[in-house]
Design an enzyme around this catalytic site. Structure first.
Site, mmCIF file in Angstrom:
data_model
loop_
_atom_site.group_PDB
_atom_site.id
_atom_site.type_symbol
_atom_site.label_atom_id
_atom_site.label_comp_id
_atom_site.label_asym_id
_atom_site.label_seq_id
_atom_site.Cartn_x
_atom_site.Cartn_y
_atom_site.Cartn_z
ATOM 1 N N ASP A 252 -129.676 -8.076 -34.946
ATOM 2 C CA ASP A 252 -129.153 -9.526 -34.765
ATOM 3 C C ASP A 252 -129.399 -10.070 -33.452
ATOM 4 O O ASP A 252 -128.741 -9.403 -32.593
ATOM 5 C CB ASP A 252 -127.427 -9.668 -34.970
ATOM 6 C CG ASP A 252 -127.065 -11.021 -34.897
ATOM 7 O OD1 ASP A 252 -127.355 -11.752 -34.215
ATOM 8 O OD2 ASP A 252 -125.786 -11.363 -35.681
ATOM 9 N N GLY B 63 -120.280 -14.299 -54.115
ATOM 10 C CA GLY B 63 -119.614 -13.738 -52.936
ATOM 11 C C GLY B 63 -118.399 -14.340 -52.370
ATOM 12 O O GLY B 63 -117.482 -13.341 -52.069
ATOM 13 N N ALA B 64 -118.082 -15.605 -52.487
ATOM 14 C CA ALA B 64 -116.868 -15.869 -52.000
ATOM 15 C C ALA B 64 -115.853 -16.284 -53.242
ATOM 16 O O ALA B 64 -114.552 -16.497 -52.958
ATOM 17 C CB ALA B 64 -117.012 -17.525 -51.347
ATOM 18 N N GLU C 294 -130.629 -22.754 -57.007
ATOM 19 C CA GLU C 294 -129.221 -22.290 -57.609
ATOM 20 C C GLU C 294 -128.825 -23.483 -58.930
ATOM 21 O O GLU C 294 -128.707 -24.508 -58.318
ATOM 22 C CB GLU C 294 -128.225 -21.951 -56.678
ATOM 23 C CG GLU C 294 -128.619 -20.799 -56.067
ATOM 24 C CD GLU C 294 -127.343 -20.268 -54.922
ATOM 25 O OE1 GLU C 294 -126.469 -20.756 -55.019
ATOM 26 O OE2 GLU C 294 -127.594 -19.158 -54.380
ATOM 27 N N ARG D 114 -128.313 -15.974 -48.232
ATOM 28 C CA ARG D 114 -129.012 -17.029 -49.049
ATOM 29 C C ARG D 114 -130.313 -16.694 -49.380
ATOM 30 O O ARG D 114 -130.884 -15.845 -48.937
ATOM 31 C CB ARG D 114 -129.138 -18.362 -47.734
ATOM 32 C CG ARG D 114 -127.822 -18.963 -47.313
ATOM 33 C CD ARG D 114 -127.280 -19.867 -48.550
ATOM 34 N NE ARG D 114 -126.187 -20.503 -48.277
ATOM 35 C CZ ARG D 114 -125.018 -20.246 -48.628
ATOM 36 N NH1 ARG D 114 -124.710 -19.028 -49.033
ATOM 37 N NH2 ARG D 114 -124.137 -20.887 -48.448
ATOM 38 N N ASP E 167 -127.074 -12.115 -55.018
ATOM 39 C CA ASP E 167 -125.926 -13.083 -55.209
ATOM 40 C C ASP E 167 -126.420 -14.243 -55.081
ATOM 41 O O ASP E 167 -125.791 -15.393 -55.500
ATOM 42 C CB ASP E 167 -124.798 -12.678 -54.443
ATOM 43 C CG ASP E 167 -123.606 -13.506 -54.879
ATOM 44 O OD1 ASP E 167 -123.167 -13.827 -55.664
ATOM 45 O OD2 ASP E 167 -123.017 -14.077 -53.709
ATOM 46 N N VAL F 76 -126.414 -11.167 -50.043
ATOM 47 C CA VAL F 76 -125.176 -12.145 -50.464
ATOM 48 C C VAL F 76 -125.164 -13.187 -49.192
ATOM 49 O O VAL F 76 -124.112 -13.900 -49.219
ATOM 50 C CB VAL F 76 -123.791 -11.371 -50.377
ATOM 51 C CG1 VAL F 76 -123.561 -10.352 -51.638
ATOM 52 C CG2 VAL F 76 -123.748 -10.514 -49.133
ATOM 53 N N LYS G 222 -119.838 -12.335 -39.012
ATOM 54 C CA LYS G 222 -118.517 -11.958 -39.544
ATOM 55 C C LYS G 222 -118.695 -11.181 -40.775
ATOM 56 O O LYS G 222 -118.109 -9.956 -41.142
ATOM 57 C CB LYS G 222 -117.854 -13.134 -40.129
ATOM 58 C CG LYS G 222 -117.501 -14.099 -38.782
ATOM 59 C CD LYS G 222 -116.532 -15.374 -39.281
ATOM 60 C CE LYS G 222 -117.516 -16.523 -40.010
ATOM 61 N NZ LYS G 222 -118.380 -17.077 -39.128
ATOM 62 N N HIS H 11 -123.963 -16.123 -57.444
ATOM 63 C CA HIS H 11 -123.348 -16.735 -56.036
ATOM 64 C C HIS H 11 -121.804 -16.495 -56.095
ATOM 65 O O HIS H 11 -121.055 -17.573 -56.113
ATOM 66 C CB HIS H 11 -123.643 -18.282 -55.928
ATOM 67 C CG HIS H 11 -123.577 -18.479 -54.331
ATOM 68 N ND1 HIS H 11 -124.278 -19.419 -53.825
ATOM 69 C CD2 HIS H 11 -122.771 -17.960 -53.402
ATOM 70 C CE1 HIS H 11 -123.914 -19.519 -52.503
ATOM 71 N NE2 HIS H 11 -123.245 -18.703 -52.216
#
Ligand SMILES: NC(=O)c1ccc[n+]([C@@H]2O[C@H](COP(=O)([O-])OP(=O)(O)OC[C@H]3O[C@@H](n4cnc5c(N)ncnc54)[C@H](O)[C@@H]3O)[C@@H](O)[C@H]2O)c1
Ligand SMILES: O=C(O)[C@H](O)COP(=O)(O)O
Length: 622
Positions: free
Chosen positions: A249, A360-361, A339, A310, A334, A308, A229, A358
């Site tokens: 992928d 990104g979201a 963490e 893991r 990121d 971005v 995604k 972190h």
């Protein structure tokens, strides 16, 4: 005041009282017993209030749950579930949760504090900052039914432990995709033009125009590692910036990549030809430290890396070495293996690295979307609906579930019935399930039926709680091999199934007539007019509704049998709900199937066994 009778769950009180004390009536059945399962002692008042207000529409009051049992309608007043929200969640999602449950927002809990709280919670919602470990599931003592991950990555949840404890894990996989992709592009452009370093330099009072000369993106090759995604959204945006985009992928369809103007290539080709590499694969045992010294040695000198996804997909020490020797010109990160990363992390303080914590979201829009997405998933799961975003259970679409609803009940009852026919009640190894249907096998999803059959077989002979999450695991643990077979039957394809047959092989039966000619315990059921019915026992056809308890008797078909058994039951005030006789031929062997509302006592069963014409009988609880 009603006398409470404390049940085995220390956090629960079950109160029962006889029908004449009931204030409730039901539109569909008379109330014979009323039971309140109150999980939180403080909620007793609320539950009693609910009962006094109840009317024939009581099943619509969320605190009351009706369940049809062999003894009539059972009504349970259930305390609102408790949901622990362990990390900050958007208000829209919290609002939905509060309408349905008691919501405890407790952020920054230590692992010990989380373990203490969790035993009082039915659901837990986390983001990436909370580790949901085996200890958490153990501490919940079976009460935790759902873990909701408000985001995509579920590497912070011990899925194996969740599955073993029958806890469903759901995530919110779509609402932060765009935010993560935008952050990837933000890091890509900021890194290429030294935005962060130049900003820090100016804030330190400097004006260093020559030091911060950047590189252009147009015409450069970007390798997107993980074309899911986020990866595909990054690719789309990078193409808009004039970049040449390739992707690696192993599981992505080539046509989806082609549609975005991207070629799928091998891992080695991607990393050896790219000027920029953007990471978008999940952290799994296969991807952990996939970027290591060996990988960095294959990169084009001067490559720039964005992560971005893991932190754990990169060996961070190896990245520092690659930055120091110039293999990697710059990195924009990121996410980190630990963490937050240690304050003296060589990576974080490296002059050619830019970092964000972190984020990104973390856009307003994404967090509101994620909060709603996860709230809906958790509420649905607590209501017993199958979640479309289940991570550790088969995803069964709502329409399939609704179509199979009666067959789900049938499957569990047949399993429950079959196992009670086994002499000794254990030692079952082989279970064969035969589905007859007019449907194409691809058009009939039987996973939920298999899970319910497993539940029916295992629960009566163990203390294990089985649900769709842990059914296959539990069967495997117990050495139970369940095979499935489909037989085409030319009936209406509108009806998903004609019948379900269960065969237990290599077992003895306490009711010899339940053995088929092949020597397996065999039971078969069908759904007629929405009601699950038992249609075959051994090689005898029967036709009885699978409700309440059942007495199976084998006798020679002759007048008077029904009356004799009926009288014994009547004398003990055991109500017969239905009767069916299946026979090989008139006056030959027959099976009498008697449904009873109450459970006959030992004396009654002894009398049935002593009836001269009854050759064998068995009492089964459904
Ligand atoms: N930084 C953030 O805040 C942030 C936000 C969202 C997502 N993420 C992370 O980004 C990653 C991707 O998220 P997504 O929503 O796109 O997930 P996704 O499942 O849609 O995509 C992941 C893709 O990686 C592929 N993949 C799996 N193993 C691979 C391998 N060995 N090599 C290459 N590709 C492989 C899969 O086939 C899949 O297409 C996840 O790790 C997620 O946790 C981070
Ligand atoms: O996997 C994800 O969804 C992202 O990493 C976001 O994580 P977060 O919810 O902790 O920001």
């Amino acid at each position: 005041m009603l006398p409470p009778n404390v049940c085995s769950n220390p956090n629960a009180i079950a109160v029962s009282f006889p029908p004449e004390r009931c204030l409730l009536t039901s539109p569909s059945a008379s109330v014979r017993r009323l039971q309140f399962s109150i999980q939180d002692k403080d909620s007793i008042e609320t539950c009693f209030l609910g009962i006094h207000l109840a009317n024939p529409a009581c099943s619509k009051i969320p605190a009351l749950r009706t369940r049809s049992t062999g003894r009539g309608l059972r009504i349970e007043a259930v305390a609102r579930p408790t949901i622990l929200v362990a990390e900050k969640l958007g208000e829209a999602g919290l609002g939905l949760l509060r309408e349905f449950a008691n919501v405890d927002c407790s952020y920054n809990l230590s692992p010990e504090e989380l373990c203490v709280k969790i035993s009082l919670c039915d659901a837990l919602i986390v983001r990436s900052g909370t580790k949901v470990t085996q200890e958490v599931f153990e501490a919940s003592k079976g009460r935790l039914k759902v873990v909701g991950r408000a985001g995509v990555g579920i590497d912070n949840v011990d899925l194996q432990a969740a599955t073993e404890s029958g806890c469903l894990v759901v995530n919110a996989p779509t609402a932060n995709t765009v935010a993560a992709a935008e952050h990837g592009i933000a890091l890509l452009t900021a890194m290429a033009r030294n935005v962060a370093q130049a900003d820090a330099s100016m804030k330190a009072g400097k004006w260093q125009r020559n030091k911060y000369v950047g590189v252009s993106l147009v015409g450069k090759t970007l390798a997107v590692m993980g074309f899911g995604k986020v990866g595909s959204e990054v690719a789309r945006r990078a193409r808009g910036l004039g970049m040449h985009v390739i992707a690696h992928d192993p599981y992505a369809p080539a046509d989806r990549a082609r549609a975005v103007g991207v070629d799928l290539v091998s891992f080695d080709e991607a990393i050896s030809t790219a000027d920029f590499i953007s990471l978008h694969m999940p952290l799994t045992p296969t991807t952990a430290k996939i970027f290591n010294d060996e990988t960095f040695a294959k990169l084009k000198k001067g490559v720039r890396i964005i992560n971005v996804a893991r932190g754990g997909v990169i060996d961070e020490d190896a990245l520092v070495r690659a930055l120091d020797n110039g293999t990697v010109a710059q990195a924009a990160l990121d996410v980190f293996t630990v963490e937050p990363p240690p304050k003296d992390s060589k990576l974080v303080i490296h002059e050619n690295v830019i970092v964000t914590p972190h984020l990104g979201a973390s856009t307003v829009e994404a967090q509101e979307g994620v909060a709603v997405e996860i709230a809906e998933a958790v509420i649905g799961a607590l209501k017993g609906e199958l979640a479309a975003t289940a991570v550790n259970a088969p995803m069964v679409p709502a329409e399939v579930l609704s179509e199979l609803a009666s067959y789900v009940i049938l499957a569990e009852k047949l399993g429950r019935l079959a196992v009670q026919l086994v002499a000794g009640g254990s030692g079952i190894k082989g279970v064969k399930v035969v589905y007859t249907s007019a449907r194409d096998p691809d058009d009939l999803d039987t996973r939920i039926l298999r899970a319910m059959i497993t539940k029916g077989i295992i629960e009566p002979i163990s203390s294990v709680f089985v649900n769709i999450v842990n059914a296959d695991y539990t069967a495997k643990q117990r050495g139970l091999r369940i095979s499935e077979e489909r037989i085409f039957r030319d009936t209406s394809p509108e009806i998903p199934l004609d019948s379900i047959q269960i065969h237990l092989s290599n077992v003895e039966s306490k009711f010899a007539s339940a053995l088929s000619d092949a020597g397996d315990i065999t039971v078969e059921g069908r759904v007629k007019d929405g009601i699950p019915r038992l249609t075959l026992v051994g090689s005898f056809s029967v036709d009885v509704s699978l409700e309440g308890n059942v007495i199976l008797c084998r006798n020679t078909d002759q007048p008077g049998n029904i009356g004799r058994v009926g009288r014994i039951l009547g004398e003990q005030n055991v109500n017969i709900s239905f009767m069916s006789v299946g026979r090989t031929a008139p006056r030959k062997q027959a099976i009498m199937t008697i449904g009873v509302d109450e459970e006959p006592n030992k004396e009654t069963l002894r009398k049935i066994g002593e009836t001269p014409t009854i050759e064998e009988f068995v009492f089964l609880k459904l």
